[in-house]
Design a protein around this motif. Structure first.
Motif, PDB file in Angstrom:
ATOM      1  N   SER A 112       0.834  -1.194   0.000  1.00  0.00           N
ATOM      2  CA  SER A 112       0.000   0.000   0.000  1.00  0.00           C
ATOM      3  C   SER A 112       0.873   1.250   0.000  1.00  0.00           C
ATOM      4  CB  SER A 112      -0.925   0.010   1.227  1.00  0.00           C
ATOM      5  OG  SER A 112      -1.826  -1.069   1.166  1.00  0.00           O
ATOM      6  N   CYS A 113       0.493   2.217  -0.807  1.00  0.00           N
ATOM      7  CA  CYS A 113       1.279   3.446  -0.948  1.00  0.00           C
ATOM      8  C   CYS A 113       0.354   4.658  -0.945  1.00  0.00           C
ATOM      9  CB  CYS A 113       2.097   3.431  -2.242  1.00  0.00           C
ATOM     10  SG  CYS A 113       3.204   2.006  -2.403  1.00  0.00           S
ATOM     11  N   ASP A 135       4.811  14.089 -16.501  1.00  0.00           N
ATOM     12  CA  ASP A 135       5.590  12.920 -16.898  1.00  0.00           C
ATOM     13  C   ASP A 135       5.761  11.882 -15.800  1.00  0.00           C
ATOM     14  OD1 ASP A 135       6.111  13.984 -19.502  1.00  0.00           O
ATOM     15  OD2 ASP A 135       7.644  15.284 -18.622  1.00  0.00           O
ATOM     16  N   VAL A 136       5.720  12.301 -14.530  1.00  0.00           N
ATOM     17  CA  VAL A 136       6.020  11.352 -13.455  1.00  0.00           C
ATOM     18  C   VAL A 136       5.024  11.471 -12.310  1.00  0.00           C
ATOM     19  CG1 VAL A 136       8.484  11.306 -13.978  1.00  0.00           C
ATOM     20  CG2 VAL A 136       7.617  12.921 -12.292  1.00  0.00           C
ATOM     21  N   LEU A 137       4.890  10.349 -11.569  1.00  0.00           N
ATOM     22  CA  LEU A 137       4.136  10.298 -10.317  1.00  0.00           C
ATOM     23  C   LEU A 137       5.105   9.943  -9.199  1.00  0.00           C
ATOM     24  CD1 LEU A 137       1.092   8.093 -11.450  1.00  0.00           C
ATOM     25  CD2 LEU A 137       1.277  10.586 -11.569  1.00  0.00           C
ATOM     26  N   THR A 138       4.853  10.492  -8.027  1.00  0.00           N
ATOM     27  CA  THR A 138       5.671  10.157  -6.860  1.00  0.00           C
ATOM     28  C   THR A 138       4.778   9.533  -5.802  1.00  0.00           C
ATOM     29  OG1 THR A 138       7.149  12.025  -7.305  1.00  0.00           O
ATOM     30  CG2 THR A 138       7.266  11.024  -5.119  1.00  0.00           C
ATOM     31  N   ILE A 139       5.163   8.360  -5.309  1.00  0.00           N
ATOM     32  CA  ILE A 139       4.386   7.686  -4.294  1.00  0.00           C
ATOM     33  C   ILE A 139       5.287   7.327  -3.113  1.00  0.00           C
ATOM     34  CG2 ILE A 139       2.674   6.749  -5.892  1.00  0.00           C
ATOM     35  CD1 ILE A 139       4.113   4.091  -5.795  1.00  0.00           C
ATOM     36  N   GLU A 140       4.695   7.325  -1.918  1.00  0.00           N
ATOM     37  CA  GLU A 140       5.405   6.940  -0.700  1.00  0.00           C
ATOM     38  C   GLU A 140       4.875   5.599  -0.218  1.00  0.00           C
ATOM     39  OE1 GLU A 140       5.076   9.919   2.260  1.00  0.00           O
ATOM     40  OE2 GLU A 140       6.262  11.416   1.171  1.00  0.00           O
ATOM     41  N   CYS A 141       5.783   4.695   0.084  1.00  0.00           N
ATOM     42  CA  CYS A 141       5.414   3.353   0.538  1.00  0.00           C
ATOM     43  C   CYS A 141       6.140   3.069   1.849  1.00  0.00           C
ATOM     44  CB  CYS A 141       5.798   2.304  -0.501  1.00  0.00           C
ATOM     45  SG  CYS A 141       5.203   2.661  -2.174  1.00  0.00           S
ATOM     46  N   SER A 142       5.369   2.799   2.887  1.00  0.00           N
ATOM     47  CA  SER A 142       5.971   2.528   4.191  1.00  0.00           C
ATOM     48  C   SER A 142       6.202   1.048   4.426  1.00  0.00           C
ATOM     49  CB  SER A 142       5.071   3.083   5.313  1.00  0.00           C
ATOM     50  OG  SER A 142       3.784   2.501   5.234  1.00  0.00           O
ATOM     51  N   GLY A 143       5.632   0.189   3.586  1.00  0.00           N
ATOM     52  CA  GLY A 143       5.745  -1.247   3.809  1.00  0.00           C
ATOM     53  C   GLY A 143       6.814  -1.925   2.976  1.00  0.00           C
ATOM     54  N   LEU A 144       7.619  -1.159   2.244  1.00  0.00           N
ATOM     55  CA  LEU A 144       8.646  -1.750   1.391  1.00  0.00           C
ATOM     56  C   LEU A 144       9.977  -1.808   2.123  1.00  0.00           C
ATOM     57  CD1 LEU A 144       8.060  -0.258  -2.178  1.00  0.00           C
ATOM     58  CD2 LEU A 144       7.750  -2.606  -1.440  1.00  0.00           C
ATOM     59  N   THR A 145      10.624  -2.942   2.026  1.00  0.00           N
ATOM     60  CA  THR A 145      11.969  -3.100   2.584  1.00  0.00           C
ATOM     61  C   THR A 145      12.874  -3.679   1.502  1.00  0.00           C
ATOM     62  OG1 THR A 145      11.399  -5.304   3.406  1.00  0.00           O
ATOM     63  CG2 THR A 145      11.104  -3.445   4.931  1.00  0.00           C
ATOM     64  N   ASN A 146      14.154  -3.652   1.766  1.00  0.00           N
ATOM     65  CA  ASN A 146      15.132  -4.191   0.809  1.00  0.00           C
ATOM     66  C   ASN A 146      14.992  -3.556  -0.568  1.00  0.00           C
ATOM     67  OD1 ASN A 146      16.076  -6.021   2.798  1.00  0.00           O
ATOM     68  ND2 ASN A 146      14.473  -7.489   2.255  1.00  0.00           N
ATOM     69  N   LEU A 147      15.018  -2.223  -0.584  1.00  0.00           N
ATOM     70  CA  LEU A 147      14.924  -1.521  -1.859  1.00  0.00           C
ATOM     71  C   LEU A 147      16.053  -1.945  -2.787  1.00  0.00           C
ATOM     72  CD1 LEU A 147      14.047   2.109  -0.677  1.00  0.00           C
ATOM     73  CD2 LEU A 147      12.511   0.279  -1.352  1.00  0.00           C
TER      74      LEU A 147
END
Length: 352
Positions: A105-106, A114-126
């Motif tokens: 979920s973001c 041209d671009v979208l920016t989203i924040e994701c708190s559940g992502l690890t190991n980028l």
């Protein structure tokens, strides 16, 4: 006499000469007319050929565009900005070679051409290898007049970076189209009663293992059952690939001394009728209580359940169940297909 013969001969020559000239003129006019006709036929044939060629070319190039697609850039940007301003949750699903897809979920924070920016708190190991990969994004927009409209789009990851607080920032390419549809796991239906062959529920013990085999006989009789025209201790209100909502009458809640809270586990046996095959389809499912709710009018309990794991009869011992150790994740394909077919049936029959 000689003069008469000569005169007659001369007259005959003049006559035949006139006839010859007449035939020559007639032949010339006929040839001219035929040439004109042939030329016109040739022009018509060329025009027909050009029309046929253009028709096939347009038919090949013109692709069918569904009515529920949003293609205009300004409409796409406006829809995304509304979702951003309403702080709608964006579910991002990463493409993978296997059937299982990782999702998180973001929150959409910025929309540009041209671009979208989203924040994701559940992502690890980028990982930098994510750049260039495709993702599916699902979200909804609320409108007072029409209610919620669900959208999805597929786009490419352009950049990845992380913050010290664990928040991941993904930069996505602005999509060229939005589709008005939900995830299949979210598509749910209230099935006709004749399609519900049976339902049974057990309270799953704490720390239940989802590995190896399970002897359901050791659990005793189910706490709640539904059998058509026999028992209605639990009613299946709706079902999707990812979960179900069941209703338990107030009297049964009191009789069985039941009380549910978020995180409780139920083990369900669901029997559905599949009219496509003319057979009963049975599912053994471990579920998590997501949304326990008491109806203010009837005081019945309504439970939103998420499917976690499924089990199947063991091939060596059919009296036991064997866990499918892979989590269900975003949904169970077989139930999702069943729901989709029933949804299409109702759409065709009732226009809903």
């Amino acid at each position: 006499m000689h003069d008469f013969i000569f005169s007659a001969s001369t007259s005959s020559n003049n006559f035949f000469s006139q006839i010859g000239k007449s035939f020559s003129a007639s032949s010339f006019r006929t040839e001219t007319a035929l040439f004109t006709v042939y030329a016109l036929l040739l022009i018509v044939a060329i025009l027909i050929a050009v029309i046929i060629f253009m028709w096939f070319k347009n038919r090949k190039n013109n692709k069918y565009i569904p009515q529920d697609w949003v293609l205009h850039p300004s409409h796409i940007a406006n829809t995304l900005r509304i979702a951003r301003d309403e702080h709608e949750k964006f579910e991002v699903q990463f493409h993978s070679n296997g059937e299982k897809r990782r999702s998180t979920s973001c929150l959409l924070t910025d929309v540009s051409k041209d671009v979208l920016t989203i924040e994701c708190s559940g992502l690890t190991n980028l990982q930098s290898s994510w750049v260039g990969k495709d993702v599916d994004c699902y979200f909804q927009v609320h409108k007072v007049s029409t209610g919620s409209t669900f959208f999805m789009f597929t786009t490419q990851i352009l950049g990845v970076r992380g913050y010290a607080n664990g928040t991941a920032i993904l930069t996505l390419q602005t999509p060229v189209k939005l589709e008005q549809r939900q995830k299949r796991a979210s598509l749910r239906i209230s099935p006709p009663q004749q399609y519900i062959m049976g339902l049974a529920a057990w309270i799953a013990p704490d720390g239940i293992s989802t590995k190896g085999t399970l002897d359901i006989r050791q659990w005793g009789r189910p706490v709640l059952t539904y059998l058509p025209e026999k028992s209605s201790q639990i009613i299946l209100d709706n079902i999707s690939a990812g979960g179900t909502k069941v209703r338990i009458p107030r009297a049964e809640m009191r009789k069985c001394d039941l009380d549910f809270k978020i995180g409780d586990k139920l083990f369900l046996l669901i029997d559905l009728w599949d009219p496509d095959t003319g057979q009963r389809v049975r599912y053994w499912l471990l579920c998590r209580v997501q949304n326990p709710f008491i109806d203010f009018v009837t005081h019945d309990a309504e439970l939103g359940l998420q499917f976690l794991f499924t089990a199947q009869p063991d091939k060596k011992n059919t009296a036991e169940l064997r866990w499918i150790e892979e989590p269900i994740g975003t949904g169970l394909d077989s139930i999702g297909n069943w729901v989709m077919r029933r949804h299409l049936e109702l759409y065709r029959e009732k226009g809903i």
